[in-house]
Design a protein around this motif. Sequence first.
Motif, PDB file in Angstrom:
ATOM      1  N   MET A 202       0.856  -1.193   0.000  1.00  0.00           N
ATOM      2  CA  MET A 202       0.000   0.000   0.000  1.00  0.00           C
ATOM      3  C   MET A 202       0.893   1.244   0.000  1.00  0.00           C
ATOM      4  O   MET A 202       1.882   1.284   0.750  1.00  0.00           O
ATOM      5  N   PRO A 203       0.547   2.235  -0.835  1.00  0.00           N
ATOM      6  CA  PRO A 203       1.329   3.480  -0.789  1.00  0.00           C
ATOM      7  C   PRO A 203       1.333   4.006   0.653  1.00  0.00           C
ATOM      8  O   PRO A 203       0.324   3.910   1.352  1.00  0.00           O
ATOM      9  N   GLY A 204       2.456   4.490   1.077  1.00  0.00           N
ATOM     10  CA  GLY A 204       2.552   4.997   2.462  1.00  0.00           C
ATOM     11  C   GLY A 204       3.221   3.990   3.378  1.00  0.00           C
ATOM     12  O   GLY A 204       3.766   4.346   4.419  1.00  0.00           O
ATOM     13  N   THR A 205       3.177   2.689   2.967  1.00  0.00           N
ATOM     14  CA  THR A 205       3.871   1.674   3.788  1.00  0.00           C
ATOM     15  C   THR A 205       5.181   1.266   3.106  1.00  0.00           C
ATOM     16  O   THR A 205       5.893   0.390   3.583  1.00  0.00           O
ATOM     17  N   ASP A 206       5.468   1.889   1.961  1.00  0.00           N
ATOM     18  CA  ASP A 206       6.618   1.467   1.147  1.00  0.00           C
ATOM     19  C   ASP A 206       7.960   1.673   1.854  1.00  0.00           C
ATOM     20  O   ASP A 206       8.857   0.834   1.749  1.00  0.00           O
ATOM     21  N   GLU A 207       8.089   2.780   2.593  1.00  0.00           N
ATOM     22  CA  GLU A 207       9.407   3.061   3.202  1.00  0.00           C
ATOM     23  C   GLU A 207       9.720   2.035   4.297  1.00  0.00           C
ATOM     24  O   GLU A 207      10.850   1.565   4.421  1.00  0.00           O
ATOM     25  N   GLU A 208       8.656   1.698   5.052  1.00  0.00           N
ATOM     26  CA  GLU A 208       8.846   0.704   6.122  1.00  0.00           C
ATOM     27  C   GLU A 208       9.202  -0.674   5.518  1.00  0.00           C
ATOM     28  O   GLU A 208      10.113  -1.357   5.974  1.00  0.00           O
ATOM     29  N   TRP A 209       8.490  -1.034   4.445  1.00  0.00           N
ATOM     30  CA  TRP A 209       8.778  -2.330   3.795  1.00  0.00           C
ATOM     31  C   TRP A 209      10.169  -2.358   3.172  1.00  0.00           C
ATOM     32  O   TRP A 209      10.859  -3.370   3.188  1.00  0.00           O
ATOM     33  N   HIS A 210      10.573  -1.202   2.655  1.00  0.00           N
ATOM     34  CA  HIS A 210      11.913  -1.120   2.075  1.00  0.00           C
ATOM     35  C   HIS A 210      12.951  -1.447   3.165  1.00  0.00           C
ATOM     36  O   HIS A 210      13.857  -2.263   2.952  1.00  0.00           O
ATOM     37  N   ASP A 211      12.814  -0.834   4.318  1.00  0.00           N
ATOM     38  CA  ASP A 211      13.770  -1.090   5.421  1.00  0.00           C
ATOM     39  C   ASP A 211      13.761  -2.570   5.815  1.00  0.00           C
ATOM     40  O   ASP A 211      14.803  -3.171   6.034  1.00  0.00           O
ATOM     41  N   ARG A 212      12.545  -3.141   5.859  1.00  0.00           N
ATOM     42  CA  ARG A 212      12.449  -4.563   6.240  1.00  0.00           C
ATOM     43  C   ARG A 212      13.176  -5.457   5.253  1.00  0.00           C
ATOM     44  O   ARG A 212      13.868  -6.398   5.621  1.00  0.00           O
ATOM     45  N   PRO A 257      38.455  -8.589  -4.065  1.00  0.00           N
ATOM     46  CA  PRO A 257      39.889  -8.304  -4.067  1.00  0.00           C
ATOM     47  C   PRO A 257      40.333  -7.505  -5.293  1.00  0.00           C
ATOM     48  O   PRO A 257      41.301  -6.787  -5.241  1.00  0.00           O
ATOM     49  N   PHE A 258      39.595  -7.608  -6.408  1.00  0.00           N
ATOM     50  CA  PHE A 258      40.014  -6.925  -7.630  1.00  0.00           C
ATOM     51  C   PHE A 258      39.399  -5.543  -7.799  1.00  0.00           C
ATOM     52  O   PHE A 258      39.819  -4.767  -8.632  1.00  0.00           O
ATOM     53  N   ALA A 259      38.362  -5.229  -7.031  1.00  0.00           N
ATOM     54  CA  ALA A 259      37.648  -3.978  -7.316  1.00  0.00           C
ATOM     55  C   ALA A 259      37.251  -3.210  -6.059  1.00  0.00           C
ATOM     56  O   ALA A 259      36.666  -2.149  -6.154  1.00  0.00           O
ATOM     57  N   GLY A 260      37.539  -3.749  -4.877  1.00  0.00           N
ATOM     58  CA  GLY A 260      37.025  -3.124  -3.658  1.00  0.00           C
ATOM     59  C   GLY A 260      35.538  -3.401  -3.543  1.00  0.00           C
ATOM     60  O   GLY A 260      35.019  -4.324  -4.186  1.00  0.00           O
ATOM     61  N   PHE A 261      34.838  -2.588  -2.752  1.00  0.00           N
ATOM     62  CA  PHE A 261      33.408  -2.832  -2.557  1.00  0.00           C
ATOM     63  C   PHE A 261      32.641  -2.594  -3.857  1.00  0.00           C
ATOM     64  O   PHE A 261      32.816  -1.555  -4.498  1.00  0.00           O
ATOM     65  N   ALA A 262      31.836  -3.582  -4.269  1.00  0.00           N
ATOM     66  CA  ALA A 262      31.040  -3.450  -5.497  1.00  0.00           C
ATOM     67  C   ALA A 262      29.699  -4.147  -5.290  1.00  0.00           C
ATOM     68  O   ALA A 262      29.585  -5.087  -4.493  1.00  0.00           O
ATOM     69  N   GLU A 263      28.704  -3.701  -6.060  1.00  0.00           N
ATOM     70  CA  GLU A 263      27.307  -4.152  -5.872  1.00  0.00           C
ATOM     71  C   GLU A 263      27.119  -5.641  -6.143  1.00  0.00           C
ATOM     72  O   GLU A 263      27.564  -6.155  -7.168  1.00  0.00           O
ATOM     73  N   ILE A 264      26.446  -6.325  -5.216  1.00  0.00           N
ATOM     74  CA  ILE A 264      26.021  -7.693  -5.493  1.00  0.00           C
ATOM     75  C   ILE A 264      24.481  -7.799  -5.488  1.00  0.00           C
ATOM     76  O   ILE A 264      23.926  -8.733  -6.038  1.00  0.00           O
ATOM     77  N   GLU A 265      23.835  -6.833  -4.867  1.00  0.00           N
ATOM     78  CA  GLU A 265      22.366  -6.824  -4.875  1.00  0.00           C
ATOM     79  C   GLU A 265      21.895  -5.384  -4.676  1.00  0.00           C
ATOM     80  O   GLU A 265      22.513  -4.623  -3.928  1.00  0.00           O
ATOM     81  N   GLY A 266      20.805  -5.031  -5.371  1.00  0.00           N
ATOM     82  CA  GLY A 266      20.220  -3.709  -5.170  1.00  0.00           C
ATOM     83  C   GLY A 266      18.815  -3.876  -4.608  1.00  0.00           C
ATOM     84  O   GLY A 266      18.080  -4.770  -5.016  1.00  0.00           O
ATOM     85  N   ILE A 267      18.452  -3.014  -3.648  1.00  0.00           N
ATOM     86  CA  ILE A 267      17.089  -3.074  -3.105  1.00  0.00           C
ATOM     87  C   ILE A 267      16.485  -1.680  -3.299  1.00  0.00           C
ATOM     88  O   ILE A 267      16.927  -0.714  -2.680  1.00  0.00           O
ATOM     89  N   ALA A 268      15.520  -1.621  -4.229  1.00  0.00           N
ATOM     90  CA  ALA A 268      15.013  -0.310  -4.656  1.00  0.00           C
ATOM     91  C   ALA A 268      13.561  -0.112  -4.245  1.00  0.00           C
ATOM     92  O   ALA A 268      12.776  -1.066  -4.210  1.00  0.00           O
ATOM     93  N   ASN A 269      13.221   1.129  -3.961  1.00  0.00           N
ATOM     94  CA  ASN A 269      11.825   1.506  -3.806  1.00  0.00           C
ATOM     95  C   ASN A 269      11.407   2.075  -5.160  1.00  0.00           C
ATOM     96  O   ASN A 269      11.732   3.205  -5.498  1.00  0.00           O
ATOM     97  N   ARG A 270      10.708   1.233  -5.967  1.00  0.00           N
ATOM     98  CA  ARG A 270      10.364   1.632  -7.342  1.00  0.00           C
ATOM     99  C   ARG A 270       9.076   2.433  -7.405  1.00  0.00           C
ATOM    100  O   ARG A 270       8.578   2.699  -8.494  1.00  0.00           O
ATOM    101  N   THR A 271       8.545   2.767  -6.266  1.00  0.00           N
ATOM    102  CA  THR A 271       7.282   3.522  -6.158  1.00  0.00           C
ATOM    103  C   THR A 271       6.186   2.866  -7.017  1.00  0.00           C
ATOM    104  O   THR A 271       6.215   1.653  -7.218  1.00  0.00           O
ATOM    105  N   ASP A 272       5.287   3.694  -7.580  1.00  0.00           N
ATOM    106  CA  ASP A 272       4.248   3.146  -8.462  1.00  0.00           C
ATOM    107  C   ASP A 272       4.619   3.388  -9.918  1.00  0.00           C
ATOM    108  O   ASP A 272       3.776   3.316 -10.813  1.00  0.00           O
TER     109      ASP A 272
END
Length: 437
Positions: A202-212, A257-272
């Motif tokens: 539900m819109p309005g609960t997205d930020e809380e769900w994102h954190d979870r 070891p070859f690149a330092g910290f790099a993305e393995i997963e992204g968690i996005a709030n894509r809104t509507d």
Amino acid sequence: MDTFVSLCKRRGFVFQSSEIYGGIGGFWDYGPLGVELKNNIKKSWWRATVQEREDVVGIETAIVMNPRVWEASGHVQTFADPMVDCKNCKHRFRTDDLKANDPSREGRCPECGGELTESRMFNLMFKTFIGPVEDEASIAYLRPETAQGMFVNFENVLTTMRKKLPFGIAQIGRSFRNEITPGNFIFRDREFEQMEMEFFVMPGTDEEWHDRWIESRFSWWTDALGVRKENLRIREHATEELSHYSKRTVDIEYDFPFAGFAEIEGIANRTDFDLKQHEQFAGRTLRYFDEASGEQVIPYVVEPAMGVDRCFLTLLIDSYAEEEVRGEKRTVLRLKPELAPIKVAILPLSRNEQLVPPAHRVWDLLRPHFMTQYDDAQSIGRRYRRQDEIGTPCCVTVDFDTLNDEAVTIRERDEMTQVRVPIANLVDALREKLDGC
Ligand code: GAP
């Protein structure tokens, strides 16, 4: 990196695609052990994301979709990286890679020092044609993300599964990106597998769900996969970095070891964003009837998205250890038993003809229960090392005592301890050591 590429090739984890023709950049084949590890990663994700949850269902959608999908999603207009060409040697580079690697050489080619062109945008989607005519009207794309398969099936899943918000749709599948500079082995490929889940709220609960979801996904990497916490971090995207659909994105990063910290997963709030776009482009209503308010709403979406190949590389690196045992080097992959490609190796002490029948009997007994490998070549010590190197948690040795006592020895990978077990109890004893898998 050379260590991992060589281990992967030598032990049948990963091969260059079309190697006998000199390979092809950004494409890889998974060998007999690689496909096992990959399947185990996917099983672990599916179990945590779909099977163990009451609010997520899985689907599998086509790689080629109606091209209007990619207009609606914004990929036709915006899924592009800035690139430059060398006017001299004709090599092509990502503009942001050049800046990150050596800011002092900006404007010059890192290969030959030649002059570079102005930066311009390059769309990363692979194009193909549907049907016999190759014209504008028959253009289609290989999907650059699996996510859109979930958005366009939102209504189908909502109605057939009678879901209520919040609920998620998950998918594992291949994606394709015409990366300008694929590289770092299987880190950045042109063909790869993604595991993505769109969680509709539900819109309005997205930020809380994102954190979870950020918390839950981080725990999966540490608890389910056993990746060391000190090698992981969470990084918040800066505003200018956010994808066109995102209100907030957080990356889980691994310290490579070859690149330092790099993305393995992204968690996005894509809104509507996506559902709204598909409503507009498809001319269909993609809404949820909220009984509490009596209103039709467009759900917001939280999306955890990760790549199987990058996860594979992370596990190889994180579990890899070199140790000294009785003056000799041993290489070991300390993979969790459920991830290990081979769970049990059956090793007759020698090729002596008396040992072959009982060793084969033990192998026949174990094959229906575990992924096994039979190895009788070279000394028993060499064979233990070979199994350590591919992460096999247990070896079962059949020796001359077996002929009298109907028992075998289980040798464990990590502590290298050995216990004698009657063949009659072998399956249960192994299951206990392999954490039930
Ligand atoms: N649907 C959102 C999405 O696709 P992304 O950050 O572009 O987001 C998600 O991709 C994950 O897919 C990344 O965290 C990475 O693990 C994997 N991935 C993306 N591009 C890749 C590539 N060229 N090669 C291998 N894995 C890739």
